[in-house]
Design a protein around this motif. Structure first.
Motif: not given
Length: 966
Positions: A353-358, A361-367, A369-382, A830-831
């Motif tokens: 849980s700590k690693e996921m909330c850190d 770590n900046a784990f960039t997750m795949c979208p 949904c198709d086209k309308f969903c962006d990449y997202w960071n795993l820490s947002s699901a803390c 994403f920058a």
């Protein structure tokens, strides 16, 4: 028959009613049973001459029934209304008599009236005594009150082999040593929790019971013939007579057929009086209400013996089972709370849980949904990850094993309690009573009989109507019965409709899945930032509520469908009907209640595919995935909402609201159908039979057992995902016990007492659920939770033996250039340009020769999952069998008491027979002495001996007449 309509006693008939409403008008004979019916008198006939004052009454009983056709050429058995035709033909000169053409409705009413008269006449021939209300309105409600005199009660008690207490009492041997001490301490501690009901004066003594026999009437402790058989036993005896008494009209075989044909509306025993009121007269009903059926006494134990005395053994066993189940939920609730608190305490030290909330770590997750969903960071699901740890931790494995053993111990303890109750309630050695065929079975059998023309109407002229129908019944039962070919249409309909209903349930689940997928996609397209951020929460919450509504609606439909399917099978007896109904209803409701939970536990997220090769439905919507923390949290939400929703809405609100609505509807219907006539004879205070008629009829214990069995499934089947399930079940059952008690005491007519030594097929269902729970919990831990992957990582892949790096180990790499054209995020925030995104799976990286195929870790984890399932299942099954073996089904003290009772019974009989033999020997010796005194003594002796022999059996006037048979 005391019939006020026929004897002219219409005036003051209600004024002379028994003050208590529980006796005939003489205030001596008890009302053991009541028959209720609606009557409708057809318009008055032409007024007779002055010389025939009896004519209206005679015509009322001799009215000609005609429905527009004479039915010529048909060989039909003589019907009751033929007597009216013959009477009018034989009295051609009767002043004012004429044939009256009745309307179809009046003809039907006349037919019902004739059936009632014949049935009541047959009841009187069977020995019962009847009192009727006057029919002094054009239409209305009338009651037939039935009393069983001593001769009938003693005869039927002997036929039914009802065990009654004898004069002999023996001491109950108690266990000594530490168990006795602990029991005494427990009794003192729980004394405030005991209900204040009359108890046996000496609890260490028990009456020896023996099946009632008129020949051995001297064995029984008969102080008063009116109270020797209690009210429940009296009503049970009368019910047996009502069920086997037949009529010729429409081949009616017992009260069940007459009620089915609307000849009578209801048949029920009376309650023991009002349960609340100003009067100080205490009765069992009022006592049950004060000490059992109020929410204010929720903390007290149930007065099981008084429940059994008032409602019978079958209902007594249900409440005993419910009480034991509720008590057993207390330790499981405590352990569940401890497991939940363990998750709360260890959440801060949980490394994954700590690693996921850190954020670093900046784990960039795949979208998602198709086209309308962006990449997202795993820490947002803390937050989801931390919440999952509350239920997905090592303690849940221990809790699953504990609950499997808990279920086994509960069933074993119930068998022991059941045996103890059987001993104290004199149910040991209870034989299966021969049940009367159901009215629907009899009707179908008679239709088959008429179709095959195996019975002719010639036989009906040679026998009296009662003997004729008994012989017909015997012939039907011996030579003809419904075969499989007769029931084949019913079996085919059962198979097809049950299959259809199961598919309907699966379709409803699939419909909710489609709703989740489409709603998630729609919210992802939203321009509102908060909507896009809370897609998963919104979809999950609304989908679970829809699932709950669908389950509640289908539950009601399935209950009605299961009953209809059982009826078209035409089971022979009520027991067979009940067992088949239970199996069908349980199958349909089990699938309906648990199908959405099974989907989330074992299917959701398993068929998603991978980035670049997702699985689509309807050519544009991706299959839904589990949350980053796994599906266990969503399973917990699904289980808790469905369980709590069913308990709150279906088990409580429906049970309270629906009976009140039915009662109101029936009251409005009666007020609408009865004419608004001023009845000067109507008593101001309604009698007990009036009050009981307004109550809801008792329809059986199946709904009560069913809701508890479904709850037992929630508590045991998926308890690994929701350790608080036993706690919520306990809170519900504390209310449920008092709710059911109040319903039985205040809202239902008094049920017929039924003797039963066990809970029947429900025990087998409970045992099956207990065994199934072991398998399901094994798969929930192995497949749904992350327990096995964490275990494998810590002991097989971790470099330092800790959980550091577990999140990175469970995430695979994907090259974003391999995404299908048109599926890449349209406007990425994403920058820096993303080269690789991560997804949760064990697959080879893009730089591997076997890119995106399952890795070695996947197969290792899969093997560990299957090994855990096998190990867990066999371990728990072994422990369950061990517990079953260690705990005997029959308590040792009860086993010894049963043996002692048999010995005491034999000694008691030998002693009585020895006393009889000594009495007869003394009588013969005395007779011989008198024989020597001369001819005068001979005559005296002869007269005395003749008088002794002619003394009626069972008379208490001559002591020697009690011992006539050696």
């Amino acid at each position: 028959i005391i019939n006020n309509y026929m004897d002219g006693g219409q005036e003051d008939s209600r004024d002379k009613a028994s003050p208590s409403g529980l006796h005939f008008r003489d205030s001596k004979r008890k009302v053991d049973y009541v028959l209720a019916y609606h009557y409708r008198r057809h318009p008055a006939r032409p007024t007779p001459g002055a010389g025939s004052p009896e004519l209206p009454c005679r015509l009322a009983s001799l009215g000609l029934v005609s429905n527009g056709g004479s039915g010529q050429g048909q060989a039909e058995p003589p019907q009751p209304w033929d007597a009216g035709q013959r009477a009018l033909r034989e009295w051609p000169g009767l002043p004012g008599a004429e044939l009256v053409e009745l309307s179809p409705l009046d003809a039907l009413e006349e037919e019902k009236r004739l059936q009632r008269e014949e049935y009541e006449r047959n009841l009187v021939e069977a020995g019962l005594e009847i009192e009727k209300d006057p029919e002094n309105k054009s239409q209305g409600l009338s009651f037939v009150r039935i009393h069983a005199p001593w001769q009938v009660l003693s005869r039927e008690a002997e036929l039914l082999k009802i065990k009654m207490p004898t004069k002999k009492m023996y001491e109950i041997t108690e266990e000594g040593g530490i168990l006795k001490t602990l029991n005494e301490i427990w009794c003192k501690l729980t004394e405030p929790l005991q209900p204040q009901v009359p108890q046996q004066e000496n609890t260490k003594m028990k009456n020896l019971s023996y099946p009632f026999s008129r020949e051995k009437i001297y064995l029984y402790n008969i102080k008063d013939k009116d109270t020797f058989f209690d009210n429940a036993t009296r009503s049970r005896i009368v019910r047996e007579i009502l069920k086997r008494t037949s009529t010729k009209a429409r081949n009616s075989m017992g009260i069940g057929t007459l009620i089915a044909n609307n000849v009578y509306d209801a048949a029920y025993p009376l309650h023991d009086g009002e349960y609340e009121g100003q009067n100080d007269d205490m009765n069992d009903r009022k006592l049950l209400y004060q000490e059992w059926a109020r929410y204010g006494v929720f903390y007290k134990f149930q007065p099981i013996d008084l429940i059994r005395k008032y409602f019978g053994e079958k209902i007594g066993l249900y409440f005993a089972w419910l009480g034991l189940y509720t008590e057993f939920l207390i330790p499981s609730s405590v352990v569940g709370i401890i497991v939940f608190l363990y998750g709360c305490i260890t959440i801060e030290s949980d490394i994954p849980s700590k690693e996921m909330c850190d954020q670093h770590n900046a784990f960039t997750m795949c979208p998602l949904c198709d086209k309308f969903c962006d990449y997202w960071n795993l820490s947002s699901a803390c937050a989801t990850a931390r919440a999952s740890h509350l239920f997905d931790n090592p303690a849940t494995v221990f809790f699953s094993i504990f609950m499997a053993l808990w279920a086994t111990m509960f069933l074993e303890q119930w068998k022991r309690l059941q045996m103890r109750l059987s001993y104290f309630w004199d149910l040991t050695g209870l034989e299966e009573e021969e049940e009367h065929p159901r009215p629907e079975y009899e009707t179908k059998l008679l239709q088959k009989k008429q179709k095959n023309k195996n019975i002719t109407t010639d036989n009906s002229n040679e026998f009296c109507h009662a003997c004729y129908f008994v012989s017909v019944f015997c012939l039907q039962n011996e030579k003809e019965k419904l075969t499989c070919s007769d029931r084949m249409p019913g079996y085919a309909a059962n198979f097809g409709l049950i299959l259809f209903m199961i598919m309907l349930t699966f379709s409803a689940v699939f419909g909710v899945i489609v709703y989740r997928i489409t709603t998630a996609a729609a919210l992802s397209f939203s321009t509102n930032e908060s909507s896009r951020a809370n897609v998963r929460v919104t979809v999950t919450a609304t989908a679970v509520i829809i699932n709950l509504v669908v389950i509640l609606v289908l539950d009601e439909i399935y209950g009605a469908v299961a009953k209809w399917l059982t009826e078209i099978e035409i089971p022979k007896t009520e027991k067979t009907f009940e067992e088949r109904l239970i199996l069908k209803a349980f199958l349909l409701k089990f699938v309906n209640s648990y199908a959405p939970i099974f989907y989330v536990a074992f299917f959701k997220g398993r068929f998603v595919g991978r980035p670049g090769r997702y699985v689509y439905v309807f050519e544009g919507y991706r299959m839904e995935e589990c949350a980053p923390g796994g599906c266990l949290m969503e399973l917990c939400i699904q289980l808790s909402i469905i369980m709590l929703g069913k308990q709150l809405i279906q088990n409580n609100l429906f049970e309270i609201g629906i009976p009140k609505l039915k009662k109101l509807f029936r009251k409005l219907k009666d007020e609408r159908t009865e004419p608004k006539q001023m009845d000067t004879n109507q008593s101001k205070d309604p009698q007990q039979w009036d009050l009981d008629y307004i109550l809801e009829p008792f329809t059986g214990l199946t709904p009560e057992y069913m809701e508890m069995i479904i709850q037992f499934g929630f508590v045991t089947l998926f308890v690994a995902s929701f350790p608080l399930a036993p706690l919520f079940a306990l809170l519900n059952n504390i209310i449920e016990v008092r709710l059911d008690a109040k319903k039985f005491v205040t809202e239902l007519r008094r049920p017929d007492t039924v003797r039963a030594k066990d809970i029947g097929i429900w025990y087998n269902i409970l045992s099956g659920i207990g065994k199934l729970s072991v398998i399901i919990n094994a798969f929930v831990i192995a497949v749904t939770s992350d327990f096995i992957p964490r275990l494998m990582y810590q002991y097989a892949y971790s470099q330092d033996g800790t959980m550091h790096g577990f999140i990175n180990h469970t995430l695979s790499y994907f090259n974003v250039t391999h995404l299908k054209p048109g599926t890449q995020p349209a406007n990425s925030l994403f920058a820096q340009e993303v080269l690789f995104c991560r997804f949760k799976d064990y697959r080879e990286p893009p730089w591997s020769p076997h890119q995106y195929e399952f890795s070695k870790q996947y197969w290792a984890v899969l093997s560990a999952r299957l090994a855990f399932v096998i190990l867990f299942q066999n371990l728990v099954m072994f422990l369950s069998v061990l517990v079953d073996w260690l705990i005997p089904d029959i308590p040792k003290d009860i086993s010894e008491q049963i043996k002692k009772e048999k010995t005491v019974l034999v000694d008691f009989f030998l002693k009585e027979e020895h006393e009889k033999l000594k009495l007869i020997e003394g009588f013969i010796t005395h007779d011989k002495r008198r024989h020597r005194s001369g001819t005068k003594s001979k005559r005296t002796r002869a007269a005395s001996f003749s008088q002794c022999q002619r003394s009626p059996k069972g008379s208490f006037t001559s002591f020697s007449s009690q011992h006539t048979i050696v």
